[in-house]
Design a protein around this motif. Sequence first.
Motif, short mmCIF file in Angstrom:
data_model
loop_
_atom_site.label_atom_id
_atom_site.label_comp_id
_atom_site.label_asym_id
_atom_site.label_seq_id
_atom_site.Cartn_x
_atom_site.Cartn_y
_atom_site.Cartn_z
N ILE A 98 42.21 43.50 54.55
CA ILE A 98 42.86 44.49 53.69
C ILE A 98 43.34 43.85 52.40
O ILE A 98 43.15 44.40 51.31
N SER A 99 43.95 42.68 52.51
CA SER A 99 44.43 41.99 51.31
C SER A 99 43.27 41.65 50.37
O SER A 99 43.37 41.85 49.15
N GLY A 100 42.18 41.15 50.93
CA GLY A 100 41.03 40.82 50.11
C GLY A 100 40.42 42.04 49.42
O GLY A 100 40.06 41.98 48.24
N ALA A 101 40.31 43.13 50.16
CA ALA A 101 39.75 44.36 49.58
C ALA A 101 40.66 44.91 48.48
O ALA A 101 40.17 45.35 47.43
N LEU A 102 41.96 44.86 48.70
CA LEU A 102 42.88 45.35 47.68
C LEU A 102 42.87 44.46 46.44
O LEU A 102 42.91 44.96 45.30
N ILE A 103 42.80 43.14 46.64
CA ILE A 103 42.73 42.23 45.49
C ILE A 103 41.44 42.46 44.70
O ILE A 103 41.45 42.49 43.47
N ALA A 104 40.33 42.63 45.40
CA ALA A 104 39.05 42.90 44.72
C ALA A 104 39.11 44.22 43.97
O ALA A 104 38.58 44.32 42.84
N GLN A 105 39.74 45.22 44.56
CA GLN A 105 39.82 46.52 43.89
C GLN A 105 40.72 46.44 42.66
O GLN A 105 40.40 47.01 41.62
N VAL A 106 41.82 45.73 42.76
CA VAL A 106 42.70 45.56 41.59
C VAL A 106 41.96 44.82 40.49
O VAL A 106 42.06 45.17 39.31
N ALA A 107 41.20 43.79 40.86
CA ALA A 107 40.44 43.04 39.86
C ALA A 107 39.40 43.92 39.18
O ALA A 107 39.23 43.86 37.95
N ALA A 108 38.69 44.74 39.95
CA ALA A 108 37.67 45.63 39.37
C ALA A 108 38.32 46.66 38.45
O ALA A 108 37.80 46.93 37.35
N CYS A 109 39.42 47.24 38.88
CA CYS A 109 40.10 48.24 38.04
C CYS A 109 40.67 47.61 36.78
O CYS A 109 40.61 48.21 35.69
N THR A 110 41.21 46.39 36.89
CA THR A 110 41.74 45.70 35.72
C THR A 110 40.62 45.36 34.75
O THR A 110 40.76 45.55 33.53
N LEU A 111 39.50 44.87 35.27
CA LEU A 111 38.36 44.56 34.41
C LEU A 111 37.85 45.81 33.71
O LEU A 111 37.55 45.79 32.51
N LEU A 112 37.77 46.91 34.44
CA LEU A 112 37.33 48.17 33.84
C LEU A 112 38.28 48.60 32.72
O LEU A 112 37.84 49.00 31.64
N ALA A 113 39.58 48.50 32.98
CA ALA A 113 40.56 48.88 31.96
C ALA A 113 40.45 47.99 30.73
O ALA A 113 40.48 48.49 29.58
N LEU A 114 40.29 46.68 30.94
CA LEU A 114 40.17 45.77 29.80
C LEU A 114 38.89 46.01 29.01
O LEU A 114 38.90 45.96 27.77
N LEU A 115 37.79 46.26 29.70
CA LEU A 115 36.53 46.55 29.00
C LEU A 115 36.63 47.82 28.18
O LEU A 115 36.18 47.87 27.03
N VAL A 116 37.22 48.85 28.74
CA VAL A 116 37.32 50.13 28.03
C VAL A 116 38.28 50.01 26.85
O VAL A 116 37.99 50.48 25.74
N LEU A 117 39.43 49.36 27.08
CA LEU A 117 40.39 49.21 25.99
C LEU A 117 39.85 48.31 24.88
O LEU A 117 40.19 48.50 23.71
#
Length: 125
Positions: free
Chosen positions: A82-101
């Motif tokens: 669960i921790s690994g999946a949540l960390i990966a999801q936060v990383a993907a969402c953060t990368l998406l936000a940074l790319l879009v911004l």
Amino acid sequence: MTTVTSIWSPLRQPAFRGLWICGAIFFIGAGMQTMAAAWLMVELTGSSFLAALVQTAVFLPMFLLALPAGVLADTTDRRRLISGALIAQVAACTLLALLVLGGWGGPGSVLFLVFVCGCCTAVLT
């Protein structure tokens, strides 16, 4: 003598209540992220087809990974999974936000990172 149990009685257990509240917050946030990604896709491309493809990118991993994720959940330490999946999801969402911004996020990167988030959600459920 019969005892009447309430539908809310499991929430009296602190561990279950915490898990239930955190799960509710997670799924509300995931729904908001999915809606925002579809909206972003319409803003980027104007295509309703690509906006619908965002929904596919979210839910297709759940269809494809349901059995493997179940096996993984049964054979590994759930807390680490669960921790690994949540960390990966936060990383993907953060990368998406940074790319879009930053103006570098296109339809392909949005679909790919939303698919990664869908994979993480599939592992979590």
